[in-house]
Design an enzyme around this catalytic site. Structure first.
Site, PDB file in Angstrom:
ATOM      1  N   GLY A 154     -10.363  -1.341   9.919  1.00 34.29           N
ATOM      2  CA  GLY A 154      -9.106  -2.173  10.714  1.00 34.29           C
ATOM      3  C   GLY A 154      -8.261  -1.194  11.523  1.00 34.29           C
ATOM      4  NE  ARG A 176     -13.335  -4.196   1.828  1.00 34.01           N
ATOM      5  CZ  ARG A 176     -11.800  -4.660   1.533  1.00 34.01           C
ATOM      6  NH1 ARG A 176     -12.484  -5.150   0.790  1.00 34.01           N
ATOM      7  NH2 ARG A 176     -11.034  -4.630   2.787  1.00 34.01           N
ATOM      8  CB  THR A 230      -2.997   8.073   4.833  1.00 40.99           C
ATOM      9  OG1 THR A 230      -4.171   7.150   6.070  1.00 40.99           O
ATOM     10  CG2 THR A 230      -2.767   9.691   5.437  1.00 40.99           C
ATOM     11  NE  ARG A 232      -1.195   0.215  -0.860  1.00 36.99           N
ATOM     12  CZ  ARG A 232      -0.304   0.648   0.273  1.00 36.99           C
ATOM     13  NH1 ARG A 232      -0.856   1.169   0.596  1.00 36.99           N
ATOM     14  NH2 ARG A 232       0.651  -0.558   1.073  1.00 36.99           N
ATOM     15  CD  GLU A 260       2.527   6.253  -4.028  1.00 30.66           C
ATOM     16  OE1 GLU A 260       3.118   5.798  -4.009  1.00 30.66           O
ATOM     17  OE2 GLU A 260       1.489   5.994  -3.552  1.00 30.66           O
ATOM     18  CG  HIS A 279       3.355   6.624  -0.460  1.00 28.83           C
ATOM     19  ND1 HIS A 279       2.624   5.642  -0.696  1.00 28.83           N
ATOM     20  CD2 HIS A 279       2.819   5.705   1.310  1.00 28.83           C
ATOM     21  CE1 HIS A 279       2.431   4.494  -0.564  1.00 28.83           C
ATOM     22  NE2 HIS A 279       2.338   4.111   0.764  1.00 28.83           N
TER      23      HIS A 279
END
Length: 312
Positions: A154, A176, A230, A232, A260, A279
Site C-alpha cells: 500500500g 494480497r 511498523t 500491527r 500495547e 508505537h
C-alpha cells in the site's frame, strides 16, 4: 448535537469541538472504561477515538444516535467495521498523512538493528566504551546493497520501496492483490521470506493477516535476517519470534505489539538483537497535526450528515 472524545486531545482541538458541539471529553491517560464508553455512546451522534479504545459490537449496540466514528489512525482493527456499517454509522480514518513518517521510521529501524545503534548508545552511556576504536567493535550488517522484502505494498510499503532505492537495495514484495510497481519484484510470500536479508511488514491487520508471519514462516527466514514491524503486532506470532530472537537466529525492529503498551514482564525486554519502540510510527509534530485535522474534519462532517474527507 452531542459528541464524545474517548482519549485526551490537545486544548485547541477541545476548544474547536466545544464551540460546535455538546462535548464529553475523556481526560485520563487510562483507557475509558467499557461501561462509561457504552453510556456515552448511547447519547452522542459522533465519537472521536483512536487505537486504544476498542469499539466492538458490545460498545456500539446501544449507540442508537451515532452517525460517525472518527478515528485518529489509518488502521481500523479496533472497530467492528461490519457491525458499525450495519447500523449505518460512517467510519472516518486518516490515511495518507502518516505515510512518510512511518516509512522513515521503518528505514530507521532497519539501520538501528543492522548497525546496532541501541547497543552502541547504551555502551557509551554506561561508560563501557573504554578502549577506543577497535576493528571488531559492534560489527553489524549493511542496509546498502541488501535484499529487502516488503510484505504489503500500500502507500507505506511503496514509500519504503522508494527510500530503499537510494540505498541500492534489491526490493522484493508480496501483496494480497496483484500490483506492478517500477523497481519492485513481486513474488510469493514464502519465497520473499527465504530470500530477503530484511523483511518489513506493511499490511493491514485483518482476519486473513493475523499471525500471517507464523512460526513456520519465520523458520524460512535467513539466519541473522531482520524482521521490521511498523504495521500491527498481531500480524506476527510473537511467541515464535521471541524464540528466534532468544536463539540469536533472527533480529528484529519492532514499533508495534499484539498488546500495547508492551507489558513489563514481556520477554522482549530481555531479548538480544532487537530494537523496541513504543508505537511511534506517526509521531512527528507535522504528521500528528495532520492526523488530528483530518479526524476532526471527518467527525464534523459526519455529525452534520456530510461526506467525510476520508471514509472507510
Amino acid at each position: 448535537m452531542k459528541i464524545a472524545v474517548t482519549f485526551p486531545i490537545p486544548e485547541p482541538a477541545k476548544a474547536l469541538l466545544s464551540d460546535l458541539f455538546d462535548c464529553r471529553f475523556w481526560e485520563s491517560e487510562v483507557p475509558i472504561p467499557a461501561g462509561t464508553l457504552a453510556e456515552w455512546l448511547s447519547e452522542v451522534e459522533g465519537v472521536l477515538t483512536t487505537l486504544t479504545c476498542p469499539l466492538d459490537q458490545a460498545a456500539l449496540s446501544g449507540a442508537s444516535h451515532l452517525k460517525v466514528i472518527s478515528t485518529v489512525s489509518v488502521g481500523v482493527d479496533h472497530i467492528d467495521v461490519d457491525y458499525a456499517k450495519s447500523k449505518n454509522i460512517a467510519i472516518g480514518h486518516t490515511p495518507g498523512v502518516l505515510t512518510d513518517s512511518t516509512a522513515d521510521l521503518a528505514i530507521g529501524l532497519m539501520l538501528a538493528v543492522g548497525r546496532r545503534l541501541a547497543e552502541g548508545d547504551a555502551m557509551v552511556r554506561k561508560g563501557a566504551w573504554s578502549d577506543g576504536w577497535k576493528p571488531n567493535l559492534l560489527l553489524g550488517t549493511d542496509l546498502s546493497q541488501s535484499t529487502v522484502g516488503l510484505v504489503g505494498m500500500g502507500p507505506i510499503g511503496q514509500a519504503v520501496a522508494k527510500r530503499l532505492a537510494g540505498f541500492g537495495c534489491r526490493v522484493i514484495a508480496w501483496n494480497r492483490s496483484p500490483k506492478e510497481i517500477a523497481g519492485v519484484e513481486f513474488t510469493d510470500l514464502n519465497t520473499l521470506l527465504s530470500s530477503a536479508d530484511i523483511v518489513s511488514l506493511h499490511t493491514a491487520l485483518t482476519d486473513e493477516t493475523r499471525e500471517l508471519i507464523d512460526r513456520d514462516r519465520l523458520s524460512l527466514m535467513k539466519d541473522q535476517a531482520i524482521l521490521i514491524n511498523t504495521a500491527r503486532g498481531a500480524i506476527v506470532d510473537e511467541r515464535a519470534l521471541a524464540d528466534e530472537l532468544a536463539f540469536g537466529r533472527l533480529r528484529a525492529g519492532l514499533d508495534v505489539y499484539s498488546e500495547e503498551p508492551l507489558p513489563l514482564d514481556s520477554v522482549f525486554h530481555s531479548l538480544p538483537g532487537c530494537v523496541l519502540l513504543p508505537h511511534v510510527g506517526s509521531a512527528t509534530e507535522r504528521t500528528r497535526r495532520a492526523m488530528f485535522e483530518m479526524a476532526l474534519a471527518n467527525l464534523i462532517s459526519g455529525v452534520r450528515g456530510e461526506p467525510l474527507q476520508a471514509e472507510l
